[in-house]
Scaffold this motif. Structure first.
Motif, PDB file in Angstrom:
ATOM      1  N   ARG A 286      -0.402   3.757  -4.430  1.00 54.90           N
ATOM      2  CA  ARG A 286      -0.779   2.860  -5.616  1.00 54.90           C
ATOM      3  C   ARG A 286      -1.821   1.737  -5.146  1.00 54.90           C
ATOM      4  O   ARG A 286      -2.913   1.561  -5.761  1.00 54.90           O
ATOM      5  CB  ARG A 286       0.161   2.148  -5.942  1.00 54.90           C
ATOM      6  CG  ARG A 286       1.171   2.990  -7.088  1.00 54.90           C
ATOM      7  CD  ARG A 286       2.198   2.307  -7.626  1.00 54.90           C
ATOM      8  NE  ARG A 286       1.879   1.502  -8.725  1.00 54.90           N
ATOM      9  CZ  ARG A 286       2.209   0.594  -9.278  1.00 54.90           C
ATOM     10  NH1 ARG A 286       3.623   0.584  -9.135  1.00 54.90           N
ATOM     11  NH2 ARG A 286       1.669   0.012 -10.323  1.00 54.90           N
ATOM     12  N   TYR A 287      -1.773   1.341  -3.931  1.00 53.04           N
ATOM     13  CA  TYR A 287      -2.587   0.257  -3.462  1.00 53.04           C
ATOM     14  C   TYR A 287      -3.261   0.744  -1.862  1.00 53.04           C
ATOM     15  O   TYR A 287      -2.261   0.654  -1.190  1.00 53.04           O
ATOM     16  CB  TYR A 287      -2.138  -1.151  -3.407  1.00 53.04           C
ATOM     17  CG  TYR A 287      -1.451  -1.638  -4.455  1.00 53.04           C
ATOM     18  CD1 TYR A 287      -2.226  -1.923  -5.525  1.00 53.04           C
ATOM     19  CD2 TYR A 287      -0.110  -1.286  -4.908  1.00 53.04           C
ATOM     20  CE1 TYR A 287      -1.957  -2.678  -6.926  1.00 53.04           C
ATOM     21  CE2 TYR A 287       0.352  -1.813  -5.990  1.00 53.04           C
ATOM     22  CZ  TYR A 287      -0.572  -2.385  -7.149  1.00 53.04           C
ATOM     23  OH  TYR A 287      -0.198  -2.894  -8.512  1.00 53.04           O
TER      24      TYR A 287
ATOM     25  N   HIS B 138       0.861  -1.020   0.118  1.00 50.13           N
ATOM     26  CA  HIS B 138      -0.047  -0.106  -0.104  1.00 50.13           C
ATOM     27  C   HIS B 138       0.938   1.288   0.149  1.00 50.13           C
ATOM     28  O   HIS B 138       0.391   2.301   0.078  1.00 50.13           O
ATOM     29  CB  HIS B 138      -0.980   0.051   1.228  1.00 50.13           C
ATOM     30  CG  HIS B 138      -0.253  -0.398   2.355  1.00 50.13           C
ATOM     31  ND1 HIS B 138       0.516   0.571   3.196  1.00 50.13           N
ATOM     32  CD2 HIS B 138      -0.303  -1.675   3.172  1.00 50.13           C
ATOM     33  CE1 HIS B 138       0.906  -0.039   4.140  1.00 50.13           C
ATOM     34  NE2 HIS B 138       0.552  -1.334   4.225  1.00 50.13           N
TER      35      HIS B 138
ATOM     36  N   ALA C 228      -3.740  -7.698  -6.567  1.00 50.85           N
ATOM     37  CA  ALA C 228      -3.068  -6.836  -7.791  1.00 50.85           C
ATOM     38  C   ALA C 228      -1.758  -6.599  -7.362  1.00 50.85           C
ATOM     39  O   ALA C 228      -0.919  -6.665  -8.307  1.00 50.85           O
ATOM     40  CB  ALA C 228      -3.786  -5.378  -7.822  1.00 50.85           C
ATOM     41  N   TYR C 229      -1.561  -6.559  -6.282  1.00 49.51           N
ATOM     42  CA  TYR C 229       0.214  -6.088  -5.878  1.00 49.51           C
ATOM     43  C   TYR C 229       0.972  -7.605  -6.298  1.00 49.51           C
ATOM     44  O   TYR C 229       1.997  -7.480  -6.714  1.00 49.51           O
ATOM     45  CB  TYR C 229       0.263  -5.762  -4.653  1.00 49.51           C
ATOM     46  CG  TYR C 229       1.603  -5.842  -4.094  1.00 49.51           C
ATOM     47  CD1 TYR C 229       2.550  -4.615  -4.235  1.00 49.51           C
ATOM     48  CD2 TYR C 229       2.307  -6.533  -3.167  1.00 49.51           C
ATOM     49  CE1 TYR C 229       3.832  -4.613  -3.831  1.00 49.51           C
ATOM     50  CE2 TYR C 229       3.495  -6.582  -2.748  1.00 49.51           C
ATOM     51  CZ  TYR C 229       4.271  -5.480  -3.143  1.00 49.51           C
ATOM     52  OH  TYR C 229       5.496  -5.587  -2.743  1.00 49.51           O
TER      53      TYR C 229
ATOM     54  N   LYS D   5      -8.452  -6.715  -2.490  1.00 51.25           N
ATOM     55  CA  LYS D   5      -8.489  -6.371  -4.148  1.00 51.25           C
ATOM     56  C   LYS D   5      -6.955  -5.982  -4.542  1.00 51.25           C
ATOM     57  O   LYS D   5      -6.541  -6.476  -5.518  1.00 51.25           O
ATOM     58  CB  LYS D   5      -9.469  -5.484  -4.499  1.00 51.25           C
ATOM     59  CG  LYS D   5      -9.334  -4.827  -5.693  1.00 51.25           C
ATOM     60  CD  LYS D   5     -10.450  -3.957  -5.948  1.00 51.25           C
ATOM     61  CE  LYS D   5     -10.386  -3.306  -7.229  1.00 51.25           C
ATOM     62  NZ  LYS D   5     -11.331  -2.136  -7.606  1.00 51.25           N
ATOM     63  N   ASN D   6      -6.505  -4.976  -3.731  1.00 54.85           N
ATOM     64  CA  ASN D   6      -5.194  -4.508  -3.975  1.00 54.85           C
ATOM     65  C   ASN D   6      -3.983  -5.470  -3.698  1.00 54.85           C
ATOM     66  O   ASN D   6      -3.191  -5.191  -4.135  1.00 54.85           O
ATOM     67  CB  ASN D   6      -5.151  -3.056  -3.229  1.00 54.85           C
ATOM     68  CG  ASN D   6      -6.073  -2.240  -3.816  1.00 54.85           C
ATOM     69  OD1 ASN D   6      -6.198  -2.149  -5.126  1.00 54.85           O
ATOM     70  ND2 ASN D   6      -6.575  -1.234  -3.032  1.00 54.85           N
TER      71      ASN D   6
ATOM     72  N   GLU E  55       1.086  -8.039  -9.659  1.00 56.91           N
ATOM     73  CA  GLU E  55       1.991  -7.356 -10.602  1.00 56.91           C
ATOM     74  C   GLU E  55       3.287  -7.731 -10.400  1.00 56.91           C
ATOM     75  O   GLU E  55       4.134  -7.713 -11.220  1.00 56.91           O
ATOM     76  CB  GLU E  55       1.879  -5.982 -10.201  1.00 56.91           C
ATOM     77  CG  GLU E  55       2.720  -4.784 -10.808  1.00 56.91           C
ATOM     78  CD  GLU E  55       2.616  -3.417 -10.177  1.00 56.91           C
ATOM     79  OE1 GLU E  55       3.494  -2.959  -9.828  1.00 56.91           O
ATOM     80  OE2 GLU E  55       1.464  -2.920 -10.370  1.00 56.91           O
TER      81      GLU E  55
END
Length: 128
Positions: A63-64, A59, A75-76, A71-72, A79
């Motif tokens: 960006r997150y 976080h 995504a992290y 959810k993030n 990525e």
């Protein structure tokens, strides 16, 4: 009309800004883990809470956002896994273990007990 109402309610999910802690440190349900039995839901909650207490900077830099952990965090991880350069030597197998563990804990219908939780926690600690 019903389809429109469903779509409206599903679109509100994107507005959720807070994901609460599922188990407090002094939660009485944690005492059940010492007893014999099937307490998969407790291990699932512990696994999801472990993200919040880990020292993984997913976080950082805005960006997150920290408030949208589930959810993030995925995504992290995606990525990191899909990046062309290895991120500080992190193995893709480790990230896959974390993604599988997270998906299993949050959405899975199978068993998620102590062995699965410990494997997930070890991977989370290694990534941190």
């Amino acid at each position: 009309d019903l389809k429109e109402e469903i779509d409206i309610r599903l679109s509100r999910v994107q507005d959720i800004k807070y994901e609460p802690r599922l188990l407090a440190e002094d939660d009485s349900r944690l005492l059940q883990l010492e007893a014999q039995g099937c307490y998969n839901y407790l291990y699932r909650m512990k696994a999801l809470d472990a993200i919040r207490t880990s020292e993984i900077p997913f976080h950082a830099e805005g960006r997150y956002p920290k408030s949208l952990i589930g959810k993030n965090f995925c995504a992290y991880l995606l990525e990191l896994r899909n990046s062309s350069a290895s991120f500080k030597g992190i193995r893709k197998a480790l990230i896959d273990t974390l993604l599988d563990g997270y998906e299993s804990a949050r959405y899975g219908t199978g068993v998620f007990g102590k062995p699965e939780y410990l494997k997930y926690q070890d991977a989370l600690n290694e990534l941190a």
